[in-house]
Enzyme design. Sequence first.
Site, PDB file in Angstrom:
ATOM      1  N   MET A  60     -30.506  40.107  16.551  1.00  0.00           N
ATOM      2  CA  MET A  60     -31.134  38.850  16.148  1.00  0.00           C
ATOM      3  C   MET A  60     -31.223  38.668  14.646  1.00  0.00           C
ATOM      4  SD  MET A  60     -35.264  39.412  16.600  1.00  0.00           S
ATOM      5  CE  MET A  60     -35.603  37.886  15.733  1.00  0.00           C
ATOM      6  N   TYR A  61     -31.084  39.724  13.862  1.00  0.00           N
ATOM      7  CA  TYR A  61     -31.258  39.594  12.415  1.00  0.00           C
ATOM      8  C   TYR A  61     -30.187  38.674  11.840  1.00  0.00           C
ATOM      9  CZ  TYR A  61     -34.441  43.627  12.673  1.00  0.00           C
ATOM     10  OH  TYR A  61     -35.475  44.476  12.977  1.00  0.00           O
ATOM     11  N   SER A  62     -30.641  37.594  11.229  1.00  0.00           N
ATOM     12  CA  SER A  62     -29.742  36.577  10.678  1.00  0.00           C
ATOM     13  C   SER A  62     -28.706  36.142  11.707  1.00  0.00           C
ATOM     14  CB  SER A  62     -29.058  37.081   9.399  1.00  0.00           C
ATOM     15  OG  SER A  62     -30.010  37.329   8.390  1.00  0.00           O
ATOM     16  N   ASN A  63     -29.164  36.051  12.958  1.00  0.00           N
ATOM     17  CA  ASN A  63     -28.328  35.565  14.056  1.00  0.00           C
ATOM     18  C   ASN A  63     -26.998  36.324  14.135  1.00  0.00           C
ATOM     19  OD1 ASN A  63     -27.798  33.928  16.275  1.00  0.00           O
ATOM     20  ND2 ASN A  63     -26.768  32.376  15.038  1.00  0.00           N
ATOM     21  N   GLY A  64     -27.081  37.639  14.015  1.00  0.00           N
ATOM     22  CA  GLY A  64     -25.889  38.480  14.168  1.00  0.00           C
ATOM     23  C   GLY A  64     -25.179  38.829  12.884  1.00  0.00           C
TER      24      GLY A  64
END
Length: 349
Positions: A60-64
């Site tokens: 999920m971090y920065s949407n991948g």
Amino acid sequence: MRYIKLGTTGMDVSPIAIGAMTYGDPERGHPVWSKGEDEARPLIKHALEAGINFFDTANMYSNGSSEEILGRALKDFADRDDVVIATKLRHPMRPGPNGRGLSRKAVMTEVDHSLRRLGTDYIDLYQVHRNDHATPLEETLEALSDLVKAGKVRYLGASSMHAWEFAKALHLQKLNGWARFAAMQDHYNLLAREEEREMVPLCRDEGVGTVVWSPLARGRLARAWDDARSTSRSATDGAFADLLYSPAEEASNRAIVDAVGQVADAHGVSRAQIALAWLRRQPVVTAPLVGAGSTGQIDEAVASLDVELADEDVRALEAPYTPRYDWQGISDEAELDAIRRRIPGMALS
């Protein structure tokens, strides 16, 4: 660098880990403090040159894009067999059904997406980011174990939850012969010590190593109290910061921060080094996650390994602590969504 085992496994990791939530495309992550690829790559390279081999991220971090940036940098700067890559799953990755959670479908889907983004054939430590109470625990644990059998994952880990939930998971894994959790990633620092009540003793008894997120309390332990909100991260945390470090505990927190400063001055080192050195003395702590935004912060974290605290130092640091609300077990989707609505763009560690 002196490497240590992760819990009771045979895997060697550096006692400092890089938390890669800091790295990600600002347009897909946090526009204020996310560091894009051009900024992140030199920091990852510097960490490797300092002997750090342990890197933690999440889908999920920065949407991948955190996984993508980390994967490309490690491919260019390191031997894959020498580094330990940890990532996580659980939180929403796309709208619609099956875009979140820990169902067998989600587990099997998300591991392949993470492998693709990281550009690797296997993940060293695959962690559940939070519990998923909408999915039977047995379903999740068996699916995770199957990933280990398939060779896509080497070890399993969990993150913030109630100790009784973690104990139940460990029991089910042992009962069914499934791969067990080797690590617990939890929120633990001088301003947040509630894990000492149940989770730390449980991990110690079960041989589980802990990987600590927010070891410097969102920077509060790295500077004087009046400068607590001086970083871009802490200044934009809003209500989430108050959830982690309640204003109701301000007197205690201020006293702890002041004690960190006094011990740091006595040793002639930085406040961050003292806070990290305190963690290193604690049972079952394998490594703190350092979200380094500069080479200096990486060097400071590595230098903390040479700081030896005396017993009187530890007493001074720990004395002002008062019991506080323990939010570690928040994993109900309605609760998390309520927090996200209060804090737009929030990314749980």
